[in-house]
Design an enzyme around this catalytic site. Structure first.
Site, PDB file in Angstrom:
ATOM      1  N   GLU A   1      33.138  34.932  32.377  1.00  0.00           N
ATOM      2  CA  GLU A   1      32.470  33.681  31.989  1.00  0.00           C
ATOM      3  C   GLU A   1      31.243  33.403  32.860  1.00  0.00           C
ATOM      4  O   GLU A   1      30.222  32.925  32.365  1.00  0.00           O
ATOM      5  CB  GLU A   1      33.465  32.519  32.045  1.00  0.00           C
ATOM      6  CG  GLU A   1      34.497  32.640  30.917  1.00  0.00           C
ATOM      7  CD  GLU A   1      35.578  31.583  30.985  1.00  0.00           C
ATOM      8  OE1 GLU A   1      36.377  31.647  31.942  1.00  0.00           O
ATOM      9  OE2 GLU A   1      35.604  30.706  30.116  1.00  0.00           O
TER      10      GLU A   1
ATOM     11  N   GLU B   1      43.071  35.403  29.582  1.00  0.00           N
ATOM     12  CA  GLU B   1      43.755  34.131  29.879  1.00  0.00           C
ATOM     13  C   GLU B   1      44.938  33.850  28.963  1.00  0.00           C
ATOM     14  O   GLU B   1      45.858  33.121  29.347  1.00  0.00           O
ATOM     15  CB  GLU B   1      42.764  32.966  29.766  1.00  0.00           C
ATOM     16  CG  GLU B   1      41.738  32.874  30.882  1.00  0.00           C
ATOM     17  CD  GLU B   1      40.456  33.628  30.581  1.00  0.00           C
ATOM     18  OE1 GLU B   1      40.476  34.564  29.747  1.00  0.00           O
ATOM     19  OE2 GLU B   1      39.426  33.289  31.186  1.00  0.00           O
TER      20      GLU B   1
HETATM   21  N1  T1G Z   1      44.029  34.968  41.192  1.00  0.00           N
HETATM   22  C1  T1G Z   1      44.768  35.108  42.316  1.00  0.00           C
HETATM   23  N2  T1G Z   1      45.337  36.268  42.691  1.00  0.00           N
HETATM   24  C2  T1G Z   1      45.141  37.328  41.913  1.00  0.00           C
HETATM   25  C3  T1G Z   1      44.394  37.262  40.719  1.00  0.00           C
HETATM   26  C4  T1G Z   1      43.815  36.013  40.373  1.00  0.00           C
HETATM   27  N3  T1G Z   1      43.075  35.879  39.274  1.00  0.00           N
HETATM   28  N4  T1G Z   1      44.384  38.485  40.149  1.00  0.00           N
HETATM   29  C5  T1G Z   1      45.087  39.279  40.956  1.00  0.00           C
HETATM   30  N5  T1G Z   1      45.552  38.591  42.010  1.00  0.00           N
HETATM   31  C6  T1G Z   1      46.354  39.118  43.125  1.00  0.00           C
HETATM   32  C7  T1G Z   1      47.688  39.671  42.670  1.00  0.00           C
HETATM   33  O1  T1G Z   1      48.669  38.655  42.634  1.00  0.00           O
HETATM   34  C8  T1G Z   1      47.978  40.709  43.736  1.00  0.00           C
HETATM   35  O2  T1G Z   1      48.457  40.029  44.866  1.00  0.00           O
HETATM   36  C9  T1G Z   1      46.579  41.235  44.082  1.00  0.00           C
HETATM   37  O3  T1G Z   1      45.654  40.235  43.635  1.00  0.00           O
HETATM   38  C10 T1G Z   1      46.243  42.547  43.387  1.00  0.00           C
HETATM   39  O4  T1G Z   1      46.543  42.416  41.998  1.00  0.00           O
HETATM   40  C11 T1G Z   1      38.764  29.071  33.555  1.00  0.00           C
HETATM   41  C12 T1G Z   1      41.156  29.773  34.477  1.00  0.00           C
HETATM   42  C13 T1G Z   1      42.537  42.221  38.253  1.00  0.00           C
HETATM   43  C14 T1G Z   1      43.533  43.828  36.619  1.00  0.00           C
HETATM   44  O5  T1G Z   1      44.102  36.901  34.300  1.00  0.00           O
HETATM   45  O6  T1G Z   1      44.996  41.255  35.588  1.00  0.00           O
HETATM   46  O7  T1G Z   1      39.769  32.827  34.800  1.00  0.00           O
HETATM   47  O8  T1G Z   1      50.737  40.959  44.931  1.00  0.00           O
HETATM   48  O9  T1G Z   1      48.494  43.994  41.969  1.00  0.00           O
HETATM   49  O10 T1G Z   1      47.003  46.315  39.387  1.00  0.00           O
HETATM   50  O11 T1G Z   1      38.900  30.786  32.005  1.00  0.00           O
HETATM   51  O12 T1G Z   1      45.378  41.646  39.024  1.00  0.00           O
HETATM   52  O13 T1G Z   1      48.915  41.957  46.326  1.00  0.00           O
HETATM   53  O14 T1G Z   1      49.812  39.671  46.849  1.00  0.00           O
HETATM   54  O15 T1G Z   1      47.554  43.019  39.838  1.00  0.00           O
HETATM   55  O16 T1G Z   1      44.741  46.569  40.558  1.00  0.00           O
HETATM   56  C15 T1G Z   1      41.852  35.320  34.375  1.00  0.00           C
HETATM   57  C16 T1G Z   1      44.541  38.635  36.500  1.00  0.00           C
HETATM   58  C17 T1G Z   1      42.207  34.208  35.326  1.00  0.00           C
HETATM   59  C18 T1G Z   1      43.240  38.559  35.755  1.00  0.00           C
HETATM   60  C19 T1G Z   1      43.998  44.049  39.096  1.00  0.00           C
HETATM   61  N6  T1G Z   1      42.031  36.587  35.034  1.00  0.00           N
HETATM   62  N7  T1G Z   1      44.626  39.838  37.304  1.00  0.00           N
HETATM   63  O17 T1G Z   1      45.178  44.781  38.865  1.00  0.00           O
HETATM   64  O18 T1G Z   1      46.233  44.718  41.213  1.00  0.00           O
HETATM   65  S1  T1G Z   1      42.252  32.653  34.551  1.00  0.00           S
HETATM   66  C20 T1G Z   1      43.174  37.287  34.979  1.00  0.00           C
HETATM   67  C21 T1G Z   1      44.880  41.054  36.799  1.00  0.00           C
HETATM   68  C22 T1G Z   1      40.670  32.173  34.386  1.00  0.00           C
HETATM   69  C23 T1G Z   1      39.101  30.508  33.347  1.00  0.00           C
HETATM   70  C24 T1G Z   1      40.527  30.847  33.670  1.00  0.00           C
HETATM   71  C25 T1G Z   1      45.026  42.189  37.763  1.00  0.00           C
HETATM   72  C26 T1G Z   1      43.758  43.050  37.923  1.00  0.00           C
HETATM   73  P1  T1G Z   1      49.539  40.692  45.809  1.00  0.00           P
HETATM   74  P2  T1G Z   1      47.316  43.552  41.195  1.00  0.00           P
HETATM   75  P3  T1G Z   1      45.805  45.692  40.008  1.00  0.00           P
END
Ligand code: T1G
Length: 697
Positions: free
Chosen positions: A105, A125
């Protein structure tokens, strides 16, 4: 400027870098830093163009999900994206790794987008119970149209950079592997070309009309499986046709409905818990190497485990009793790939090649003597398991991990049948094993940490959600299942129809009710299980399964006999109620002297949930599950529990543990054997705590 966002110059190019490991999530510091950097850029007369780039492995992967549910702190993400868009000079987003959700975004708020060819972009999301709420529903349609926007929003899929280029979501793909240098080079080129500010929200957009949106809403509702965000995303997208400020406000209103919902809380709990289950005491221990595994048994389970292992790149030795059984095992294995071949996801040659290069079939245990791990998937009977483990012990190489796929038998007793109980553990797969994500790693009394770690390593290779369980009858999942199935049976005896129970459970969010599930699994399994335990049955404990025994004797075993609670004539996967069931149940009630009473769906679910929560609290209290979240993930990935409710423990917190305990105490008055409150539940209520407090401990 300090903090996670830095502002530097490369000649007349401002380079704005985001450094917030591990995934550059857009937490408060990053959001504030981006706004400050934009202010600095606008005020910096020597800067002609800006490049936004992520340090480390990725462009921002989205909002910081760990902030959800806490009091909001400004600036809000939609305002950050808009602030970038309103810069008075051009802004480039240079993407590598994953630019997801809020990350994409803010890229769409930028005026130009370049991505590494290995990058992935997306709006995932939907998997968190929300939808893009930082202008994504306003800007994406302007770049790629409504149809594609809804497709990527509803699927939540990661779009590879070359495809995103084709869609128009990004402008340029670069192969250098250096996002910063590529962003700067692209910025230079844009300056040379005299490219100016190009605001996404200024782009024209055709209105597909109200009927189109109504049809999109109807299609979204079908896919939603109880989630509200699918339809709300369509509602929000209509904002793209409004003047920008009004559109952003419109998106926000619909977004907040989802963001503030318990569905979002459940989905975010699931996101973090799915990752937290891997954090077990053995996680720091080096696993033993895994290249080749042995699978004993070529039935449904053995063939499923074999397919999961092949898909993980392992070699497999499958052992069956005799040449005919070996041939059946190979046929079962091939059947697991039949739909992939039919759908063109795999060629017949590729399957033949995989089997030729990675499989060994044999009727001799000695063929497994070189295997790193041997797992048995034979008949669920202690004597049989012990005999098999004795035979494995005789041929397995020193250091091999010996695993049982039993779904409820005592692993310590099985281990005692070998000379090396420290190498034995349970690996409880769920059928079909190459599809179901759950793997219970059952750690016995003598299991070495490195052996448990090897079980988790196998889970990771197979992309399973591996949950650590201690030893007890049924481990985490089947032990809890047995209790809520029993309460369902009691309710049938007391007056509820199995069809009403199935309906109530489906309405709660499960894909099927307990009696549909019984039909699917085969009602003979429960029958044999009850027979096996008959000798030890406490006569004071209500039996509750008389009608199920009657069904067994009639040969109504479910889908496999084309008749069970439902009629599956012609091999159908679903069907109308079997008309013989209610008379059979009524006869059973008469025999028991039960005066049937009315049940509402609400009462059914109160009892069902109370039974589930109480047993789950015992499982945690006894240390069988490490934390409540381990129970939640077991239920989600093995038992069809609706993800948007987070899991039985998360849901119990939401309902209120005091309320659930009060229900249990009320039911205890009718039947104190079945409804003994779990000590942990009582303790948490007394201390005013929640299960979540134990997750965070
Ligand atoms: N926020 C906080 N922590 C996050 C995070 C996030 N968005 N994404 C990952 N982590 C942490 C995760 O818990 C883990 O922590 C570490 O990072 C590594 O992740 C307004 C509101 C990017 C594809 O949904 O899909 O934007 O366990 O083990 O396999 O529209 O993480 O090590 O302590 O998964 O390499 C939208 C979510 C948010 C992406 C990487 N974004 N993340 O995968 O590593 S909502 C998402 C993922 C938003 C707006 C809205 C995956 C990854 P720990 P991992 P990975």
């Amino acid at each position: 400027m300090s903090g996670p966002v830095s502002y530097a110059k490369d000649g007349d190019i401002a380079v704005i870098s985001i450094d917030n490991p591990p995934v550059n999530a857009l937490g408060q510091g990053v959001r504030q830093g981006l706004v400050d950097a934009m202010d600095q850029f606008d005020a910096d007369d020597s800067a002609k163009i800006a490049v936004i780039v992520g340090e480390g492995r990725t462009f921002p992967a989205g909002a910081d999900i760990s902030e959800f549910g806490k009091p909001p702190t400004g600036p809000a993400l939609p305002d950050v994206a808009t602030r970038i868009e309103r810069a008075t000079k051009p802004v480039v987003a240079s993407i590598h790794g994953t630019s997801l959700g809020g990350g994409l975004e803010i890229s769409m708020g930028a005026h130009y987008r370049i991505a590494q060819n290995t990058a992935k972009v997306g709006l995932p999301e939907i998997h968190l119970g929300i939808f893009p709420g930082a202008g994504g529903m306003i800007r994406a349609p302007k770049l790629i149209g409504f149809e594609k926007t809804l497709e990527i929003v509803h699927s939540g899929r990661h779009v590879k950079a070359p495809e995103a280029l084709g869609m128009g979501l990004i402008d340029v793909v670069d192969e250098s592997g250096d996002a910063k240098a590529a962003g700067i080079a692209y910025a230079k080129k844009l300056l040379e070309e005299g490219a100016g500010v190009r605001r996404t929200t200024d782009l024209p957009l055709e209105n597909p009309g109200k009927d189109w949106f109504d049809a999109a809403r109807a299609a979204a509702a079908k896919k939603a499986r109880g989630l509200m965000n699918f339809v709300e995303a369509v509602n929000a997208a209509e904002g793209a046709l409004m003047p920008v400020d009004e559109g952003m406000k419109h998106e926000r209103e619909h977004y907040m409905k989802c963001h503030m919902s318990s569905q979002r809380a459940g989905m975010v709990h699931a996101f973090f818990s799915e990752r937290a289950v891997a954090k077990v005491p053995e996680a720091k221990v080096e696993p033993r190497p895994l290249k080749q595994i042995g699978v004993i048994g070529g039935g449904t389970m053995g063939a499923g485990i074999t397919a999961a292992a092949l898909n993980a790149g392992l070699s497999v030795v499958m052992v069956e009793m005799n040449p005919e059984a070996v041939a059946r095992g190979e046929a079962n294995l091939r059947r697991n790939y039949a739909s992939s071949v039919a759908k063109g996801r795999m060629t017949q040659e590729a399957l033949d090649g995989l089997i030729a290069s990675k499989m060994t079939f044999s009727d001799d245990y000695a063929a497994m003597s070189d295997c790193d791990l041997i797992i048995e998937a034979v008949f669920e009977k202690m004597e049989v398991k012990k005999e098999v483990f004795g035979k494995i012990d005789a041929i397995a190489k020193p250091g091999a991990v010996l695993a049982s796929n039993t779904s409820y038998l005592n692993i310590d007793e099985i281990a005692a049948a070998t000379s090396r109980p420290q190498d034995v553990l349970g690996l409880h797969f769920f059928s079909p094993a190459h599809i179901m994500r759950l793997l219970e790693v059952v750690v016995g009394e003598k299991t070495l940490p490195e052996v448990a770690a090897t079980g988790f390593a196998l889970g990771r290779m197979m992309k399973k959600v591996a949950v650590r369980s201690g030893v007890c009858d049924g481990f985490i999942g089947n032990r809890i299942l047995a209790k809520y199935m029993t309460v369902a049976n009691y309710m049938v005896e007391d007056g509820a129809s199995p069809y009403l129970i199935d309906e109530a459970v489906r309405e709660f969010g499960y894909p099927m009710g307990p009696f549909q599930m019984g039909d699917l699994a085969g009602l003979d399994i429960g029958y044999f299980n009850r027979q096996g335990k008959a000798a030890d049955r406490n006569p004071n404990v209500r039996y509750g399964a008389g009608f199920l025994d009657e069904m067994y004797h009639k040969g109504w075993l479910g889908q496999k006999t084309e008749i069970g609670f439902y009629d599956y004539a012609g091999g159908a996967r679903s069907g109308p109620p079997n008309p013989g069931i209610m008379p059979l149940i009524e006869a059973e009630r008469e025999k028991l002297g039960v005066e049937p009473r009315e049940f509402t769906k609400e009462e059914i679910m109160r009892r069902y949930i109370a039974a589930m929560t109480n047993e789950a609290a015992k499982v945690v209290g006894e240390g069988i599950a490490l934390r409540p979240l381990d129970v939640d993930m077991t239920a989600l990935f093995g038992y069809g529990y609706p993800r948007w409710r987070g899991g039985p423990m998360h849901y119990a917190d939401e309902v209120g543990l005091d309320k659930i305990l009060a229900d249990i105490r009320e039911f205890e008055k009718e039947d104190s054997h079945f409804w003994t409150p779990a000590p942990l539940l009582v303790q948490l209520v007394e201390e005013g705590k929640k299960f979540a407090d134990l997750n965070n401990a």
